[in-house]
Enzyme design. Sequence first.
Site, mmCIF file in Angstrom:
data_model
loop_
_atom_site.group_PDB
_atom_site.id
_atom_site.type_symbol
_atom_site.label_atom_id
_atom_site.label_comp_id
_atom_site.label_asym_id
_atom_site.label_seq_id
_atom_site.Cartn_x
_atom_site.Cartn_y
_atom_site.Cartn_z
ATOM 1 N N LEU A 172 -30.763 -25.330 5.453
ATOM 2 C CA LEU A 172 -30.389 -26.011 4.846
ATOM 3 C C LEU A 172 -28.808 -26.213 4.328
ATOM 4 O O LEU A 172 -28.373 -27.366 4.584
ATOM 5 C CB LEU A 172 -30.562 -27.821 4.680
ATOM 6 C CG LEU A 172 -32.131 -27.552 6.041
ATOM 7 C CD1 LEU A 172 -32.991 -29.124 5.127
ATOM 8 C CD2 LEU A 172 -31.943 -28.327 7.122
ATOM 9 N N GLY A 173 -29.527 -25.495 3.320
ATOM 10 C CA GLY A 173 -27.918 -25.510 2.136
ATOM 11 C C GLY A 173 -28.638 -24.900 1.066
ATOM 12 O O GLY A 173 -29.484 -24.617 0.726
ATOM 13 N N GLY A 183 -27.722 -23.761 -2.888
ATOM 14 C CA GLY A 183 -27.160 -24.536 -4.646
ATOM 15 C C GLY A 183 -27.306 -23.386 -5.754
ATOM 16 O O GLY A 183 -28.354 -22.310 -5.656
ATOM 17 N N GLY A 184 -26.905 -24.285 -7.280
ATOM 18 C CA GLY A 184 -27.309 -22.615 -8.544
ATOM 19 C C GLY A 184 -28.876 -23.187 -8.768
ATOM 20 O O GLY A 184 -29.447 -21.993 -8.487
ATOM 21 N N MET A 185 -29.409 -23.724 -7.831
ATOM 22 C CA MET A 185 -30.844 -23.513 -8.346
ATOM 23 C C MET A 185 -32.524 -22.515 -7.285
ATOM 24 O O MET A 185 -33.002 -21.763 -7.571
ATOM 25 C CB MET A 185 -31.982 -24.904 -8.685
ATOM 26 C CG MET A 185 -31.172 -25.806 -10.015
ATOM 27 S SD MET A 185 -32.036 -24.635 -11.308
ATOM 28 C CE MET A 185 -33.424 -24.684 -11.300
ATOM 29 N N VAL A 187 -32.019 -24.288 0.314
ATOM 30 C CA VAL A 187 -33.355 -25.671 0.369
ATOM 31 C C VAL A 187 -33.692 -24.795 2.701
ATOM 32 O O VAL A 187 -32.785 -24.924 3.798
ATOM 33 C CB VAL A 187 -32.764 -26.522 1.044
ATOM 34 C CG1 VAL A 187 -33.456 -27.877 1.356
ATOM 35 C CG2 VAL A 187 -32.540 -26.724 -0.797
ATOM 36 N N LYS A 210 -37.696 -25.789 -0.805
ATOM 37 C CA LYS A 210 -36.696 -25.351 -1.834
ATOM 38 C C LYS A 210 -36.863 -24.153 -2.411
ATOM 39 O O LYS A 210 -37.635 -24.689 -3.226
ATOM 40 C CB LYS A 210 -36.133 -26.127 -2.625
ATOM 41 C CG LYS A 210 -34.977 -26.290 -3.256
ATOM 42 C CD LYS A 210 -34.876 -26.978 -4.472
ATOM 43 C CE LYS A 210 -32.962 -26.683 -5.392
ATOM 44 N NZ LYS A 210 -33.185 -27.806 -5.848
ATOM 45 N N ASP A 215 -28.224 -34.313 -12.816
ATOM 46 C CA ASP A 215 -27.575 -33.666 -12.060
ATOM 47 C C ASP A 215 -27.226 -35.066 -10.799
ATOM 48 O O ASP A 215 -26.741 -34.368 -9.595
ATOM 49 C CB ASP A 215 -27.303 -32.477 -11.486
ATOM 50 C CG ASP A 215 -26.819 -31.953 -10.556
ATOM 51 O OD1 ASP A 215 -25.418 -31.806 -11.008
ATOM 52 O OD2 ASP A 215 -27.452 -30.424 -10.202
#
Length: 533
Positions: free
Chosen positions: A15-16, A18-20, A23, A38, A130
């Site tokens: 799904l995507g 990011g920095g963490m 997902v 995630k 955030d």
Amino acid sequence: MEPERIGPYRLERKLGAGGMGVVYAAWDERLQRRVALKQIRPEIAGPSLRERFRREARAVAQLDHPAIVRIHDLLETPEGDWLVLQYVEGTTLAQRLREGPLPPERVAAVARDVLSALEAAHSAGLLHRDLKAENVMLAPSGRAMVLDFGLAKLYAAEPGAPPGETVTAGLVGTYRAMSPEQANGLALDPRSDLFSLGVLLYEAATGISPFQAATPVETLTRVCTHLQTPVHELVPAIPEPLSKLIDSLLEKDADRRPRRAGEALARIEAGLEATTVRPPDAGKTVSITHSFIPDRPSHPLPVAAAPASDPGKQASATPYRGLRARRLPLVAGAALLVASLGVAVAWRLRFPSSPAPPPGPLYVAVARPEVGLGAGREEVALAAVALQSAALRALASMEGVAALPPGRPEPGEPPPTVQRLARLLAAQEVVTATLDCQAHQCQAVLRRQRGGDGKILDSTAPFDVPLDDLHLLDTAVFTYLKPLYAGFRARPERSGLQVRAEDYERFLRVQRTWQEERPADLQPLLTELDKIR
């Protein structure tokens, strides 16, 4: 190689990222439901930080709020920790804003949902840290849901109260959405999340980020020092109460913001709820609803007259609390009317009327656009010149309007204010513009301002500026500027700009050189203009 299965969860698609972490959409084979998984990257934290993350994830999992995406499970594997999250159909607010800003009533609805979610999180001692458009999901039901508490942090909700930890030191989050105290690595409390919400709502209402700049340092500088243009001035359809709430959330000094999400939520609810007023001696109650809907005025609303059974009284009311209905006796009103008519008749008998002189042209100066995001880039500078040229041409094509260019400022002299420019050119009004560019996307706003005091009379909604085809801006500016001067007809000879894109860009470069570089020898510019012509 991406994994295909994590415990009882079968991964379906990404799904995507990011920095963490990353997902995925996954299928829970035990409970037969779709979830989101995630993965928390193991390289971002050592054992102690992973333990703190697990503790904070357990705290987030205790939240049960319809506007917060729930945590179902936490899996610990050698490859890293995995959060099992509620799967929500829909699109993120950031994706939706690529289509343009939200209508005012939708902005207010998003504000209500997110503030309600923040109040629940803050009451549990959690800061989001955030909050941004990318972390708000718009569900098909219409509800806005806060997701990705990946940077959530425990803090002391009350001095000395558990969890007894305050967020300090450490620059985490998204630059454009940080609060000034977060950007400076200072202690945080719920007011920091409220600042981030103010950024989010500003973007939702205008389609423009108030602080985003070309580099992280410039962005953080704007977060700490730049005073944003009020939303209501950029988008007149946004009611002033909502615009003022956003401004209060974006106060640089945390002490000037609402103290908690519930306080800001109460201000929104007060703006939406009906105000009931009982006029004196009236036989019925009149109810007025003042809401964040664009076709409803944000100023006091007139109320229908009192019932026919009491013809001698008239009621008036306002949607704001604390103002009471007033009545004016009909006799006093009639006497005042008769007196006014008598004075008018006497004046006409003493001084017979003569034909009124034809109205003169409306002199309108066009200021050089103010460039925010993207300042310093060559293509953005040319876009600013094109925007001003298009505004001058649009005004010149309206009957009864005289368009005035501002000329060149002296070296080192700052751009004149609206009032000073109006005085210098003897203009009654000034058209101003702002231009913001991120990457290859630019948006502009035009404003019609009164020359005497600079008051904004009207403004356009943000519209796109085509950097690759600046000659197309001529038609776009006329389309957006014409409604601001609806009382002036377009001249019959008005036509689109008939020019090749490359020739128009050459013309803009000549104009920019004349305005900014101020060459002593103008002959090369005149020669170039002859070639373009």
